[in-house]
Design a protein around this motif. Structure first.
Motif, short mmCIF file in Angstrom:
data_model
loop_
_atom_site.label_atom_id
_atom_site.label_comp_id
_atom_site.label_asym_id
_atom_site.label_seq_id
_atom_site.Cartn_x
_atom_site.Cartn_y
_atom_site.Cartn_z
N LEU A 124 11.22 77.49 -6.43
CA LEU A 124 10.95 75.62 -7.24
C LEU A 124 12.10 75.81 -7.89
O LEU A 124 12.35 76.59 -8.88
N GLU A 125 13.11 75.24 -8.20
CA GLU A 125 13.31 75.30 -9.53
C GLU A 125 12.68 73.93 -10.27
O GLU A 125 12.64 72.91 -10.62
N VAL A 126 12.40 73.94 -12.28
CA VAL A 126 12.23 73.52 -12.89
C VAL A 126 12.15 73.62 -14.34
O VAL A 126 11.88 74.58 -14.83
N ASP A 127 12.62 72.67 -14.96
CA ASP A 127 13.37 72.93 -15.97
C ASP A 127 14.66 74.18 -16.35
O ASP A 127 14.63 74.22 -17.69
N GLY A 128 15.19 73.91 -15.40
CA GLY A 128 16.37 75.27 -15.31
C GLY A 128 16.24 76.55 -14.74
O GLY A 128 16.76 77.16 -15.64
N ASP A 138 6.60 80.96 2.10
CA ASP A 138 7.00 80.29 2.81
C ASP A 138 6.43 79.34 3.59
O ASP A 138 6.65 77.97 4.08
N LYS A 139 4.75 78.82 2.46
CA LYS A 139 4.51 77.78 2.26
C LYS A 139 3.76 77.47 1.35
O LYS A 139 3.28 76.18 0.88
N GLY A 140 4.92 77.22 0.01
CA GLY A 140 4.61 76.32 -1.27
C GLY A 140 3.92 76.80 -2.31
O GLY A 140 3.49 76.41 -3.11
N TYR A 141 3.34 78.48 -1.68
CA TYR A 141 2.26 78.82 -2.71
C TYR A 141 3.64 79.41 -4.43
O TYR A 141 4.23 80.31 -3.12
N LEU A 142 2.63 79.77 -4.97
CA LEU A 142 3.46 80.34 -6.10
C LEU A 142 3.33 82.14 -5.67
O LEU A 142 2.39 81.86 -5.71
N GLU A 185 3.86 68.99 -11.23
CA GLU A 185 3.90 68.15 -11.09
C GLU A 185 5.60 67.83 -10.06
O GLU A 185 5.61 67.13 -9.55
N ALA A 186 5.93 68.68 -10.39
CA ALA A 186 7.58 69.32 -9.00
C ALA A 186 6.44 69.40 -7.34
O ALA A 186 7.63 68.52 -6.88
N ILE A 187 5.55 70.45 -7.87
CA ILE A 187 5.06 70.27 -6.43
C ILE A 187 4.35 69.10 -5.59
O ILE A 187 4.63 69.09 -4.27
N ALA A 188 3.71 68.60 -6.16
CA ALA A 188 3.46 67.21 -6.77
C ALA A 188 4.19 66.55 -6.12
O ALA A 188 3.90 65.60 -4.68
N ASP A 215 -6.06 68.89 1.86
CA ASP A 215 -7.17 69.51 1.75
C ASP A 215 -6.93 69.70 -0.06
O ASP A 215 -6.38 70.38 -0.12
N PRO A 216 -8.43 69.45 -0.89
CA PRO A 216 -8.00 69.83 -1.38
C PRO A 216 -8.37 70.96 -1.71
O PRO A 216 -7.17 71.54 -2.61
N SER A 217 -8.95 71.80 -1.41
CA SER A 217 -9.07 73.21 -1.69
C SER A 217 -8.00 73.71 -2.05
O SER A 217 -7.37 74.74 -2.39
N LYS A 218 -6.99 73.65 -0.70
CA LYS A 218 -5.53 74.24 -0.19
C LYS A 218 -4.55 73.03 -1.02
O LYS A 218 -3.70 74.17 -1.75
N GLN A 219 -4.32 72.00 -0.44
CA GLN A 219 -3.52 71.37 -1.71
C GLN A 219 -3.45 71.32 -2.61
O GLN A 219 -2.71 71.76 -3.61
N GLY A 220 -4.27 71.03 -3.01
CA GLY A 220 -5.26 71.26 -4.69
C GLY A 220 -4.63 72.48 -5.45
O GLY A 220 -4.50 72.27 -6.13
N GLY A 221 -5.37 73.21 -4.63
CA GLY A 221 -5.09 74.57 -5.30
C GLY A 221 -3.37 74.77 -5.08
O GLY A 221 -3.17 76.16 -6.18
N ARG A 222 -2.72 74.77 -4.22
CA ARG A 222 -1.57 75.11 -4.54
C ARG A 222 -0.82 74.41 -5.75
O ARG A 222 0.21 75.56 -6.17
N ILE A 223 -0.87 73.27 -5.49
CA ILE A 223 -0.61 72.47 -7.07
C ILE A 223 -1.36 72.97 -8.42
O ILE A 223 -0.28 72.77 -9.10
N ALA A 224 -2.27 74.35 -8.49
CA ALA A 224 -2.79 73.94 -9.30
C ALA A 224 -1.80 75.56 -9.26
O ALA A 224 -2.25 76.40 -10.84
N GLY A 225 -1.32 76.40 -9.09
CA GLY A 225 -0.85 77.40 -8.61
C GLY A 225 -1.29 78.24 -8.32
O GLY A 225 -1.02 79.42 -8.87
#
Length: 113
Positions: free
Chosen positions: A3-7, A14-18, A30-33, A93-103
């Motif tokens: 993911l590119e954020v501020d350069g 592969d599932k988008g988790y940090l 914000e970028a993940i969301a 899914d709040p715990s999965k999608q929310g967790g992914r966005i929460a890093g």
């Protein structure tokens, strides 16, 4: 994947988790969301910060939906908050999608309750 954020390149799996929880910032969230079609509101941030606090300060706890609902009822002082309210914020899914966005790392739990 990445993911590119501020350069800066942020590595994800592969599932988008940090790959590294330390790479998280609100801009990364914000970028993940945005990638997932979610515009973050104050309620999203409340839930994201709750998930991060539980993981970082409570022995890597990743609460299920029932626990999230109870925490947000208390946070928002609103007993009408239910699972639908939380899924409206994070439909995948709040715990999965929310967790992914929460890093956070991917939750291994199977379902909401």
């Amino acid at each position: 994947m990445s993911l590119e954020v501020d350069g800066v390149t942020i590595e994800t799996n592969d599932k988008g988790y940090l790959e590294d929880i330390g790479d998280w910032s609100e801009k990364v969230a914000e970028a993940i969301a945005a990638k997932e079609g979610i515009e973050l509101t104050e309620r999203h941030w409340d839930l994201i910060h709750y998930l991060r606090d539980e993981y970082i300060n409570n022995n890597e706890n990743q609460p299920n939906t029932r626990t999230i609902v109870k925490a947000m009822q208390a946070k928002w002082d609103d007993k009408s908050v239910d699972a639908k309210t939380i899924y409206d914020l994070f439909p995948l899914d709040p715990s999965k999608q929310g967790g992914r966005i929460a890093g956070l790392p991917e939750s291994r739990r199977k379902g909401g309750y």
